[in-house]
Design an enzyme around this catalytic site. Structure first.
Site, PDB file in Angstrom:
ATOM      1  N   SER A 135       0.834  -1.193   0.000  1.00 56.84           N
ATOM      2  CA  SER A 135       0.000   0.000   0.000  1.00 56.84           C
ATOM      3  C   SER A 135       0.872   1.246   0.000  1.00 56.84           C
ATOM      4  O   SER A 135       2.014   1.218   0.470  1.00 56.84           O
ATOM      5  CB  SER A 135      -0.894   0.018   1.247  1.00 56.84           C
ATOM      6  OG  SER A 135      -1.613   1.224   1.364  1.00 56.84           O
ATOM      7  N   TYR A 147      -2.742   0.094  10.576  1.00 54.22           N
ATOM      8  CA  TYR A 147      -2.844  -0.531   9.256  1.00 54.22           C
ATOM      9  C   TYR A 147      -1.605  -0.212   8.423  1.00 54.22           C
ATOM     10  O   TYR A 147      -1.002  -1.098   7.819  1.00 54.22           O
ATOM     11  CB  TYR A 147      -4.099  -0.029   8.533  1.00 54.22           C
ATOM     12  CG  TYR A 147      -4.142  -0.386   7.071  1.00 54.22           C
ATOM     13  CD1 TYR A 147      -4.530  -1.656   6.662  1.00 54.22           C
ATOM     14  CD2 TYR A 147      -3.767   0.537   6.089  1.00 54.22           C
ATOM     15  CE1 TYR A 147      -4.559  -2.000   5.318  1.00 54.22           C
ATOM     16  CE2 TYR A 147      -3.801   0.211   4.749  1.00 54.22           C
ATOM     17  CZ  TYR A 147      -4.191  -1.057   4.369  1.00 54.22           C
ATOM     18  OH  TYR A 147      -4.204  -1.393   3.049  1.00 54.22           O
TER      19      TYR A 147
END
Length: 223
Positions: A135, A147
């Site tokens: 990501s 996250y």
């Protein structure tokens, strides 16, 4: 001989789009996720090149069984796309939920490790390819993002695995998108990256000649 790609988190979003794109490119696809109904529907749409394998990828035994079934069905395993992942509802550290962290870390980190550990013996046989969803959040520092921290792990692990696989002719690629229009978000994001955009990047990496290893593909919305 037709090559085979195993995909985790294959029932929706990026995983489902990648399954369709890989099948269109001539690959067999083994589809792993917990949602049996969605997997069966996707496999039905793709046809004989698809194998639906309901599986909890945080369970090492289920993963091994799914990989074994894939090899038994298609003859070999040429690539794996470790795509399964999740976020949390409670952002930040101080106000975060440790139980959410626990579940997310098991999926975003341990399941990636379990998938690689179970798949590498088969990928070694084919000088195969391991692809993983990272990501933008694993390349930047985001305020209090647990996250994002899991994706920093994925970023580092992908580079380390690429060096390990290089010793026997294998390859590893991390795909690092910005915001993607998937069920990860509560509201649709039609102006952001589409799952098909990420799927195209995965297939591009898989189709490179043996002399080239694409280590990372970073994708951002064009808005």
């Amino acid at each position: 001989m037709t090559k085979t790609l195993l995909i985790t988190g294959a029932s929706t979003g990026i995983g489902a789009a990648t399954a369709r794109a890989a099948a269109e490119a001539g690959w067999n696809v083994a589809l792993l996720a917990r949602s049996e109904d969605k997997l069966e529907s996707l496999a039905g749409d793709i046809g004989d090149a698809a194998l639906a394998l309901p599986c909890d990828v945080t369970d090492k035994d289920q993963l091994r069984d799914a990989i074994g079934t894939t090899v038994e069905k298609f003859g070999a395993l040429d690539a794996v796309y470790a795509n399964a992942g999740r976020g949390v509802d409670s952002p930040g550290v101080e106000k975060g939920d440790p139980d959410e962290w626990h579940d997310m870390i098991h999926l975003n980190i341990l399941a990636v490790l379990y998938t690689a550990h179970a798949a590498l013996p088969e990928l070694r046989k084919t000088k195969g390819h391991f692809v993983v969803t990272g990501s933008k959040a694993g390349r930047d520092h985001l305020k209090g993002s647990i996250y994002g921290a899991t994706k920093w792990f994925v970023q580092g692990f992908a580079g380390n695995l690429a060096e390990e696989m290089r010793e026997w002719g294998g390859r590893c690629t991390v795909i690092t998108p910005g915001m993607v229009d998937t069920p990860f978000f509560d509201e649709a994001k039609p102006d952001k990256i589409q799952p098909e955009d990420v799927a195209s990047a995965v297939v591009f990496a898989l189709l490179q000649p043996d002399t080239a290893a694409v280590r990372e593909i970073h994708i951002m919305p064009n808005d």
